[in-house]
Design an enzyme around this catalytic site. Structure first.
Site, PDB file in Angstrom:
ATOM      1  N   THR A 158       0.840  -1.196   0.000  1.00  0.00           N
ATOM      2  CA  THR A 158       0.000   0.000   0.000  1.00  0.00           C
ATOM      3  C   THR A 158       0.878   1.250   0.000  1.00  0.00           C
ATOM      4  O   THR A 158       2.106   1.165  -0.133  1.00  0.00           O
ATOM      5  CB  THR A 158      -1.040  -0.061   1.140  1.00  0.00           C
ATOM      6  OG1 THR A 158      -1.956   1.014   0.973  1.00  0.00           O
ATOM      7  CG2 THR A 158      -0.429  -0.009   2.526  1.00  0.00           C
ATOM      8  N   LYS A 192       3.517   1.349  -3.774  1.00  0.00           N
ATOM      9  CA  LYS A 192       2.910   0.609  -4.898  1.00  0.00           C
ATOM     10  C   LYS A 192       3.680   0.763  -6.210  1.00  0.00           C
ATOM     11  O   LYS A 192       3.725  -0.169  -7.001  1.00  0.00           O
ATOM     12  CB  LYS A 192       1.468   1.067  -5.115  1.00  0.00           C
ATOM     13  CG  LYS A 192       0.497   0.510  -4.095  1.00  0.00           C
ATOM     14  CD  LYS A 192      -0.916   0.900  -4.451  1.00  0.00           C
ATOM     15  CE  LYS A 192      -1.889   0.368  -3.426  1.00  0.00           C
ATOM     16  NZ  LYS A 192      -3.283   0.672  -3.734  1.00  0.00           N
ATOM     17  N   ASP A 201      -6.254  -4.160  -7.540  1.00  0.00           N
ATOM     18  CA  ASP A 201      -7.160  -3.002  -7.389  1.00  0.00           C
ATOM     19  C   ASP A 201      -8.033  -2.851  -8.636  1.00  0.00           C
ATOM     20  O   ASP A 201      -9.183  -2.412  -8.550  1.00  0.00           O
ATOM     21  CB  ASP A 201      -6.360  -1.704  -7.191  1.00  0.00           C
ATOM     22  CG  ASP A 201      -5.831  -1.562  -5.770  1.00  0.00           C
ATOM     23  OD1 ASP A 201      -6.383  -2.204  -4.856  1.00  0.00           O
ATOM     24  OD2 ASP A 201      -4.858  -0.808  -5.574  1.00  0.00           O
ATOM     25  N   THR A 226      -3.397  18.646  -8.402  1.00  0.00           N
ATOM     26  CA  THR A 226      -2.236  18.979  -9.231  1.00  0.00           C
ATOM     27  C   THR A 226      -2.601  18.638 -10.677  1.00  0.00           C
ATOM     28  O   THR A 226      -2.561  17.459 -11.066  1.00  0.00           O
ATOM     29  CB  THR A 226      -1.007  18.145  -8.784  1.00  0.00           C
ATOM     30  OG1 THR A 226      -0.885  18.254  -7.362  1.00  0.00           O
ATOM     31  CG2 THR A 226       0.270  18.603  -9.464  1.00  0.00           C
ATOM     32  N   ARG A 254      -0.689  16.082 -13.080  1.00  0.00           N
ATOM     33  CA  ARG A 254      -0.832  14.626 -12.911  1.00  0.00           C
ATOM     34  C   ARG A 254      -2.083  14.122 -13.632  1.00  0.00           C
ATOM     35  O   ARG A 254      -2.101  13.026 -14.174  1.00  0.00           O
ATOM     36  CB  ARG A 254      -0.913  14.260 -11.422  1.00  0.00           C
ATOM     37  CG  ARG A 254       0.371  14.558 -10.678  1.00  0.00           C
ATOM     38  CD  ARG A 254       0.284  14.089  -9.238  1.00  0.00           C
ATOM     39  NE  ARG A 254       0.509  12.661  -9.107  1.00  0.00           N
ATOM     40  CZ  ARG A 254       0.254  11.957  -8.003  1.00  0.00           C
ATOM     41  NH1 ARG A 254      -0.255  12.569  -6.941  1.00  0.00           N
ATOM     42  NH2 ARG A 254       0.491  10.671  -7.945  1.00  0.00           N
ATOM     43  N   GLY A 288     -16.136   2.473  -0.506  1.00  0.00           N
ATOM     44  CA  GLY A 288     -15.027   1.684  -1.043  1.00  0.00           C
ATOM     45  C   GLY A 288     -14.840   0.305  -0.418  1.00  0.00           C
ATOM     46  O   GLY A 288     -13.876  -0.390  -0.734  1.00  0.00           O
TER      47      GLY A 288
END
Ligand code: NDP
Length: 285
Positions: free
Chosen positions: A70, A74, A110, A160, A163, A249
């Site tokens: 995690t 990753k 994931d 940002t 990204r 989630g």
């Protein structure tokens, strides 16, 4: 079946990260090991970024069965492994490692975790127009799942913007339109066309309020999905307040964990047991 007590034959699985004490993965996997009578134990290990290389060497040398990865490792773990899967290559990130006779192989569950969570909730990805908040590691897994699921377009909004631009460029194809935008620049028509809004930022993880999202502007059928595995984030509360469908989630956490469990053990994950253990742990936290 009851889990055998820890012995010299007990195998080790773990999750590595920094910080790690909040992790629900030990709860998830130990419940599954116990239920199936598998002689293994799962622990959470804090490994600081500067210690990642030696940490991985240590896990390899003690013959760990497998481990989860995690934040913040990753991406940085990829060059330390012997091989990685197609999903890990597509996302540039690994969240699951399996030890195959001393060779460490990286996977990214994931992607399948997100896809299965939405599938289970009957959220249609085929042809969907998506607004994705965030452009970190989890967003890359979401993008891969959306592309595989046949989503039509994704608008990425990130604190940002650079990204978001990079992420959009990485996944954009003729069938899968990807762009980045500031939320306050989206028109009413653009907001109205969105089918699925995803929070893949870490905002809300510590109980913070969500930023400026005009929840009222989305159509009634728009679904809101928060990657944070908590039932009561501000994002979900606001989505419910405006009478939208809001999903937490936990489903993704469950399914990414179940996929990892199956890779390590070769056995079908006991989903109901794992889900119950997670829900109980969330209530206790
Ligand atoms: P990263 O650290 O890679 O990315 C964090 C993201 O959140 C970035 O887009 C970052 O923006 C944004 N962000 C952080 N703080 C703020 C802020 N104050 N305001 C606006 N944006 C902010 O983390 P991950 O992508 O790995 O994880 C993101 C979330 O997804 C976490 O909450 C994590 O718990 C959850 N997650 C859940 C999983 C599940 O199974 N349910 C699986 C994986 C992750 P910027 O680029 O500007 O820094």
């Amino acid at each position: 079946m009851a889990q055998p007590s820890i012995s010299a034959a007990t195998r080790l699985a773990c999750v590595i990260g920094d910080p790690i004490r909040h992790s629900l993965s030990p709860t998830l996997h130990n419940a599954a090991f116990r239920h199936l009578g598998i002689d293994a134990v799962y622990v959470a290990l804090q490994i600081r970024p500067a210690d990642l290389r030696t940490g991985i060497a240590g896990l390899r040398s003690i013959g760990v069965m497998g481990f989860n990865v995690t934040v913040p490792h990753k991406e940085r773990i990829v060059p330390l492994l012997d091989s990685v899967s197609a999903a890990a290559k597509a996302t540039g990130a690994v969240n699951t490692v399996v030890n195959r006779n001393g060779k460490l192989h990286g996977e990214n569950t994931d992607v399948i975790g997100f896809a299965r969570a939405l599938g289970e909730a009957r959220v249609e990805l085929q042809g969907a127009r998506v607004l994705l908040m965030g452009a970190g590691g989890a967003s890359r897994a979401v993008m891969a799942a959306l592309a595989q699921g046949g989503a039509r377009s994704v608008t990425i909004a990130n604190r940002t913007p650079r990204r978001a631009t990079t992420l959009a460029k990485q996944f954009c194809t003729r069938q899968f339109e990807c762009s980045n935008a500031r939320i306050d620049r989206l028109t009413a028509t653009e907001l109205e066309s969105i089918d699925l809004v995803i929070n893949a930022t870490s905002v809300g993880l510590l109980g913070e309020s969500y930023f400026e999202l005009p929840f009222e502007a989305f159509k009634k059928s728009c679904v809101f999905y928060d990657l944070i595995p908590r039932v009561q984030t501000d994002f979900l509360t606001q989505a419910k307040r405006t009478r939208h469908r809001a999903l937490d989630g936990l489903g993704m956490l469950l399914h990414q964990g179940a996929a990892a469990f199956e890779i390590w053990t070769g056995q079908t994950a006991p989903l109901t047991i794992m889900r119950t253990a997670l829900r109980r742990a969330i209530r206790i936290h």
